[in-house]
Scaffold this motif. Structure first.
Motif, short mmCIF file in Angstrom:
data_model
loop_
_atom_site.label_atom_id
_atom_site.label_comp_id
_atom_site.label_asym_id
_atom_site.label_seq_id
_atom_site.Cartn_x
_atom_site.Cartn_y
_atom_site.Cartn_z
N SER A 120 7.52 -4.35 -7.16
CA SER A 120 7.61 -4.32 -8.61
C SER A 120 6.55 -4.83 -9.43
N PHE A 121 6.00 -3.83 -10.36
CA PHE A 121 4.69 -4.58 -11.13
C PHE A 121 5.11 -4.16 -12.57
N TYR A 122 5.46 -5.24 -13.31
CA TYR A 122 5.71 -5.44 -14.74
C TYR A 122 4.42 -6.26 -15.33
N PHE A 123 4.52 -6.73 -16.60
CA PHE A 123 3.49 -7.00 -17.39
C PHE A 123 2.65 -8.25 -16.78
N GLY A 124 3.35 -8.95 -16.00
CA GLY A 124 2.69 -9.92 -15.40
C GLY A 124 1.90 -9.60 -14.12
N ALA A 125 1.89 -8.20 -13.82
CA ALA A 125 1.15 -7.83 -12.56
C ALA A 125 -0.24 -8.16 -12.65
N GLN A 126 -1.02 -8.50 -11.63
CA GLN A 126 -2.49 -8.30 -11.29
C GLN A 126 -2.93 -7.33 -10.10
N GLU A 127 -3.94 -6.91 -10.48
CA GLU A 127 -4.32 -5.87 -9.31
C GLU A 127 -4.72 -6.53 -7.94
N ARG A 128 -5.05 -7.84 -8.07
CA ARG A 128 -5.15 -8.40 -6.73
C ARG A 128 -3.96 -8.91 -5.85
N ASP A 129 -2.77 -8.80 -6.59
CA ASP A 129 -1.40 -8.82 -5.94
C ASP A 129 -1.32 -7.43 -5.03
N ALA A 130 -1.48 -6.36 -5.64
CA ALA A 130 -1.48 -5.08 -5.26
C ALA A 130 -2.42 -4.94 -4.04
N ILE A 131 -3.63 -5.49 -3.94
CA ILE A 131 -4.41 -5.44 -2.79
C ILE A 131 -4.17 -6.31 -2.09
N GLU A 132 -3.60 -7.41 -2.07
CA GLU A 132 -2.92 -8.23 -1.29
C GLU A 132 -1.99 -7.51 -0.46
N LEU A 133 -1.11 -6.77 -1.22
CA LEU A 133 0.18 -6.14 -0.54
C LEU A 133 -0.29 -5.00 0.34
N VAL A 134 -1.09 -4.39 -0.31
CA VAL A 134 -1.72 -3.18 0.65
C VAL A 134 -2.51 -3.57 2.18
N ASN A 135 -3.11 -4.70 1.73
CA ASN A 135 -3.89 -5.03 3.07
C ASN A 135 -2.79 -5.59 4.06
N PHE A 136 -1.78 -6.40 3.71
CA PHE A 136 -0.70 -6.71 4.32
C PHE A 136 0.34 -5.54 5.26
N LEU A 137 0.32 -4.55 4.31
CA LEU A 137 0.87 -3.30 4.75
C LEU A 137 0.22 -2.54 5.89
N SER A 138 -1.29 -2.37 5.40
CA SER A 138 -2.12 -1.93 6.51
C SER A 138 -1.95 -2.56 7.92
N GLU A 139 -1.95 -4.18 7.87
CA GLU A 139 -1.84 -4.60 9.13
C GLU A 139 -0.79 -4.33 9.64
N MET A 140 0.57 -4.22 8.96
CA MET A 140 2.06 -4.16 9.62
C MET A 140 2.03 -2.52 10.08
N ASP A 141 1.09 -1.75 9.37
CA ASP A 141 1.00 -0.37 9.97
C ASP A 141 0.35 -0.39 11.37
N ARG A 142 -0.62 -1.40 11.54
CA ARG A 142 -1.18 -1.19 13.04
C ARG A 142 -0.15 -1.95 14.10
N GLU A 143 0.65 -2.81 13.58
CA GLU A 143 1.46 -3.51 14.40
C GLU A 143 2.79 -2.67 14.62
N VAL A 144 3.06 -1.74 13.92
CA VAL A 144 4.23 -0.88 14.08
C VAL A 144 3.83 0.30 14.94
N LEU A 145 2.36 0.72 14.80
CA LEU A 145 1.80 1.73 15.68
C LEU A 145 1.78 1.17 17.19
N HIS A 146 1.25 0.04 17.41
CA HIS A 146 1.21 -0.86 18.82
C HIS A 146 2.37 -1.15 19.29
N GLY A 147 3.36 -0.94 18.43
CA GLY A 147 4.99 -1.27 19.02
C GLY A 147 5.23 -2.50 18.89
N ASN A 148 4.38 -3.51 18.12
CA ASN A 148 4.93 -5.00 18.23
C ASN A 148 5.90 -5.08 17.08
#
Lengths: 344, 344
Positions: free
Chosen positions: A315-343
């Motif tokens: 969720s992104f309300y008025f306290g949201a900062q773009e760096r939070d979204a970037i951090e989340l996308v980075n984390f999910l990208s990492e998870m993406d690889r982990e899922v594909l590698h069956g980890n």
């Protein structure tokens, strides 16, 4: 994610000090009303009501207040909260479901044709942004009824109401402009006058007539809301809305391109700018738990979707900062690889 | 006077941080319940409900919750607030006035004989301490009805409920243990079970079943309440009650001896330990305004009596300090002389 981020200015002492009734208290309520009028461009024929209680309280008080004016209240049920609104309202009014989104897992907003059979002399109720489903109306559908209620709790200020096509706007303070326990209502004044015969604590006409002092107001909460509105004024509604959009766009962009994850809402026009719901393309319950556990260990809390739809939510309300979204996308990208590698 | 004095511990940041739903939030609500149980010696067959809204909200929710169980709710109207409770309850239940104190300016509490005609299968409602009238029951009258509701908003903790003769205790947080916007209810659990068929936001059974999380709770207020309860535990209920008594006794002692002032409540057994109401023995409206103006100029604010009874009022809650009462008595002694010398 960003839900708890609006934590502005007000010092502890002053918030608690303002708990009593005082000239300062009255000035605070007047200032909240003034800022709401300016920031939301409220027309003269609408009243701004500052009332206690959250969204559920307003579901009750709206139905109570208008129960003698209208025979029926019809709900466009686009997520868990609209259904709860119907259940709470049903204590005081005959209610009906105009569209039941549960049948398709709340993945779609209805077309204009799907909500045609509304009663012209009744009340219609819809929610502009659906926090649990992750949908948002780009433009509200036309409902030709005598009274149109829109719950804007999760996109108020980011979106300015279309006053021509609405009679009651309800917004609990909790998301964009404060904490749980109080709400802002914008109500066509002529409607309040017509509803004058219904009185008491739950009556919006009573609160209107008492100029917001029907009973002792939780000024502690009002102090928080005022600080948030000042923050919104100082930063600018447009800047804050665009911050939310940059955050959610980043996430949607990633999701549409991801091998392991996908956005729940496929219709781009129906996607919420504030609540991004997503899921694993192909995974069991354990994989969800595993992703949530790793996220929590990294300090990314609150990613679990609402029980009514499952999956994930950011969720992104008025306290949201773009760096939070970037951090989340980075984390999910990492998870993406982990899922594909069956980890996972 | 002392109404706004309970301003304890909690730092601003933490109060606002706790606004979101969290493990800490659940722990806070559990700790509030535990402290209430200990400090009020709540028996096992009573439930402690932590609910949003102030006193007026509870007037509504109690009537709503029990409307199907009982035919009528009868009120012992000992001040402005009991009358308001009746008006709010009348939306949901047949109501009746068992005793109407307004006829004698709320100067007396009824005798046992005056409240005999109550309906044994109904609900009776009374207030243990009357903030506007300045009366307080030394011992609650016997009411042989199925359900007895007592509003203890202004003497809870200082007085422990007599659980044998009550079924619902209502206390808004505002006076002794917090700020406006939330309340504590002690309800005989068997009553909540009988009322189970009435559901929704206003239903106490729903709040009971949802373990206090029926909807998003105003945790900001809960944080303040928790700090107050910790303060009460640390200082001791007895010490705090005695502080209030020392303050009000000092004032009553002065009033009974004063040439210009007198206590409104002449029956000593009916005098409130928390709210001392008093008046000028012989004076016009202008003399009242003059005393209030001089008091305000000296920093003694909030001495004006409630509009329903007029005159003056001094309130002593758990933030009260004896030095405040001494300062007030000194000021009134001075006014005493001024009035006698014809200067007021």
């Amino acid at each position: 994610l960003a839900e708890q981020m609006i934590r502005v200015g007000a010092s502890g002492a002053s918030v608690l000090e303002l708990a009593d009734r005082s000239l300062e208290g009255a000035a605070m309520l007047a200032e909240i009303e003034r800022l709401a009028r300016v920031l939301l461009a409220v027309p003269d024929d609408f009243s701004v009501l500052i009332v206690p209680g959250g969204g559920t309280h307003q579901f009750v008080s709206i139905a109570y207040s208008f129960r003698r004016l209208f025979a029926c209240m019809q709900f466009v049920e686009t997520d868990y909260w609209t259904t709860r609104a119907r259940v709470e309202a049903s204590v005081f009014m005959k209610t009906d479901t105009l569209f039941d989104g549960a049948e398709s897992g709340f993945r779609h907003l209805p077309s204009q044709a799907q909500i045609q059979r509304h009663n012209p002399v009744g009340v219609t109720f819809l929610t502009s942004n659906n926090t649990t489903a992750g949908t948002q109306w780009t433009r509200l559908p036309m409902l030709r009824t005598e009274c149109r209620v829109v719950d804007m709790s999760s996109d108020i200020f980011a979106t300015v109401p279309e006053y021509d096509s609405v009679d009651v706007v309800l917004a609990c303070a909790q998301k964009h402009f404060g904490v749980a326990g109080m709400s802002l209502l914008l109500v066509r004044t002529s409607l309040l006058e017509r509803a004058r015969s219904v009185t008491g604590y739950l009556s919006l006409a009573s609160w209107h007539n008492a100029k917001g002092r029907y009973n002792t107001f939780p000024m502690t909460l009002a102090a928080v809301v005022l600080e948030c509105l000042r923050f919104i004024e100082a930063t600018g509604v447009r800047e804050l809305r665009e911050r939310c959009e940059r955050c959610s766009n980043r996430l949607y962009l990633f999701l549409d391109d991801s091998a392991a994850f996908s956005a729940r809402i496929t219709d781009r026009d129906a996607r919420s700018r504030h609540n991004v719901t997503f899921e694993l393309r192909d995974a069991d319950e354990r994989a969800y738990d595993r992703v949530l556990d790793i996220a929590a260990a990294r300090g990314l809390k609150g990613l679990k979707g609402h029980p009514s739809v499952g999956g994930f939510r950011a969720s992104f309300y008025f306290g949201a900062q773009e760096r939070d979204a970037i951090e989340l996308v980075n984390f999910l990208s990492e998870m993406d690889r982990e899922v594909l590698h069956g980890n996972i």
